[in-house]
Design a protein around this motif. Sequence first.
Motif, short mmCIF file in Angstrom:
data_model
loop_
_atom_site.label_atom_id
_atom_site.label_comp_id
_atom_site.label_asym_id
_atom_site.label_seq_id
_atom_site.Cartn_x
_atom_site.Cartn_y
_atom_site.Cartn_z
N THR A 68 -1.20 13.33 0.17
CA THR A 68 -1.77 14.51 -0.47
C THR A 68 -1.57 14.46 -1.98
OG1 THR A 68 -1.41 15.82 1.52
CG2 THR A 68 -1.70 17.03 -0.54
N PHE A 69 -0.35 14.15 -2.41
CA PHE A 69 -0.09 14.10 -3.86
C PHE A 69 -0.79 12.90 -4.53
CE2 PHE A 69 3.04 17.34 -3.00
CZ PHE A 69 2.89 18.15 -4.11
N THR A 70 -0.97 11.82 -3.78
CA THR A 70 -1.73 10.69 -4.33
C THR A 70 -3.20 11.09 -4.51
OG1 THR A 70 -0.22 9.08 -3.36
CG2 THR A 70 -2.43 8.28 -3.93
N ALA A 71 -3.76 11.79 -3.53
CA ALA A 71 -5.14 12.27 -3.66
C ALA A 71 -5.26 13.25 -4.82
CB ALA A 71 -5.58 12.93 -2.36
N LEU A 72 -4.27 14.10 -4.99
CA LEU A 72 -4.29 15.05 -6.10
C LEU A 72 -4.25 14.33 -7.45
CD1 LEU A 72 -4.24 17.99 -7.02
CD2 LEU A 72 -1.76 17.97 -6.69
N LYS A 130 0.83 -1.20 0.00
CA LYS A 130 0.00 0.00 0.00
C LYS A 130 0.87 1.26 0.00
CE LYS A 130 -3.00 2.67 3.00
NZ LYS A 130 -3.48 2.79 4.36
N GLU A 131 1.88 1.28 0.86
CA GLU A 131 2.76 2.45 0.93
C GLU A 131 3.57 2.63 -0.35
OE1 GLU A 131 4.57 4.70 4.58
OE2 GLU A 131 5.44 2.69 4.36
N LEU A 132 3.99 1.53 -0.94
CA LEU A 132 4.73 1.61 -2.20
C LEU A 132 3.85 2.17 -3.32
CD1 LEU A 132 7.42 1.09 -3.54
CD2 LEU A 132 6.67 -1.25 -4.00
N VAL A 133 2.58 1.78 -3.33
CA VAL A 133 1.65 2.33 -4.33
C VAL A 133 1.46 3.82 -4.10
CG1 VAL A 133 -0.76 2.30 -5.12
CG2 VAL A 133 0.48 0.14 -4.78
N LEU A 134 1.27 4.24 -2.85
CA LEU A 134 1.13 5.66 -2.54
C LEU A 134 2.37 6.45 -2.95
CD1 LEU A 134 -0.61 5.59 0.96
CD2 LEU A 134 -1.63 6.19 -1.23
N LEU A 135 3.55 5.91 -2.66
CA LEU A 135 4.79 6.57 -3.05
C LEU A 135 4.92 6.67 -4.57
CD1 LEU A 135 7.25 4.93 -0.51
CD2 LEU A 135 6.75 7.37 -0.68
N THR A 136 4.51 5.63 -5.26
CA THR A 136 4.59 5.63 -6.72
C THR A 136 3.69 6.70 -7.32
OG1 THR A 136 5.09 3.27 -6.72
CG2 THR A 136 4.26 4.20 -8.78
N VAL A 137 2.46 6.74 -6.88
CA VAL A 137 1.51 7.73 -7.41
C VAL A 137 1.93 9.14 -7.01
CG1 VAL A 137 -0.89 8.49 -7.40
CG2 VAL A 137 -0.37 6.05 -7.48
N ALA A 138 2.37 9.32 -5.78
CA ALA A 138 2.81 10.65 -5.33
C ALA A 138 4.06 11.10 -6.08
CB ALA A 138 3.08 10.63 -3.83
N THR A 139 4.98 10.19 -6.35
CA THR A 139 6.17 10.53 -7.12
C THR A 139 5.77 10.99 -8.52
OG1 THR A 139 7.59 9.01 -5.90
CG2 THR A 139 8.31 9.60 -8.12
N THR A 169 13.63 9.50 -4.43
CA THR A 169 14.72 9.51 -3.45
C THR A 169 14.40 10.47 -2.32
OG1 THR A 169 16.32 8.94 -5.17
CG2 THR A 169 17.20 9.92 -3.14
N GLY A 170 13.84 11.63 -2.65
CA GLY A 170 13.43 12.59 -1.60
C GLY A 170 12.40 11.99 -0.67
N PHE A 171 11.43 11.27 -1.24
CA PHE A 171 10.43 10.62 -0.38
C PHE A 171 11.07 9.54 0.48
CE2 PHE A 171 6.75 11.75 -3.45
CZ PHE A 171 6.46 12.91 -2.72
#
Length: 177
Positions: A155-159, A65-74, A136-138
């Motif tokens: 926030t960026f995933t929601a956006l 789940k966190e990896l998916v959120l990081l991917t979408v936010a990135t 990398t920043g995340f």
Amino acid sequence: MASTARKVAAVADDRARSEAEAYRQGQDRPLGGYVVVMAVFTSVVTAVAGIAAATRRPLPRLSVKELVLLTVATHKLSRTITKDAVTSPLRVPFATYAGTAGPSEVMEEPRKESSLRHSFGELLTCPFCLDLWIATGFAIGLVFAPRVTRLVTGTFTALAGADFLQLAYAAAQRAAE
């Protein structure tokens, strides 16, 4: 001894220049700028890794789940920085306006006044290129400020999700007309 070192350095410099010219094949490729960009990235990652090790920071375990959120936010943050019309002032020193693109996006070309400016221009106008820096920043954020980083990635995933809904809504409106 110093004379020999200068000769070796001159031969190495000549060899590097000829290899760069052979690689470029007459194209405008800012290889020296790329070296600087890679050196900055490597220096930041090395320094942060050293600080994390010195302070014995644990490395986070990422769930799917966190990896998916990081991917979408990135994806979304990279796209926002590289393509959003409102963030174009960040890119002005390194890019020139070339036209509009998708919804609320612009196309820009890297400035070519110097190898370094060109390299940073490519980095700041290419979402694929910037993804590595954002991810990398995340990752650094998860080591040093996990709660804040999770809030930002959420926030960026929601956006990103809202963007897709806006596009789907616009497509449904066009289909209904």
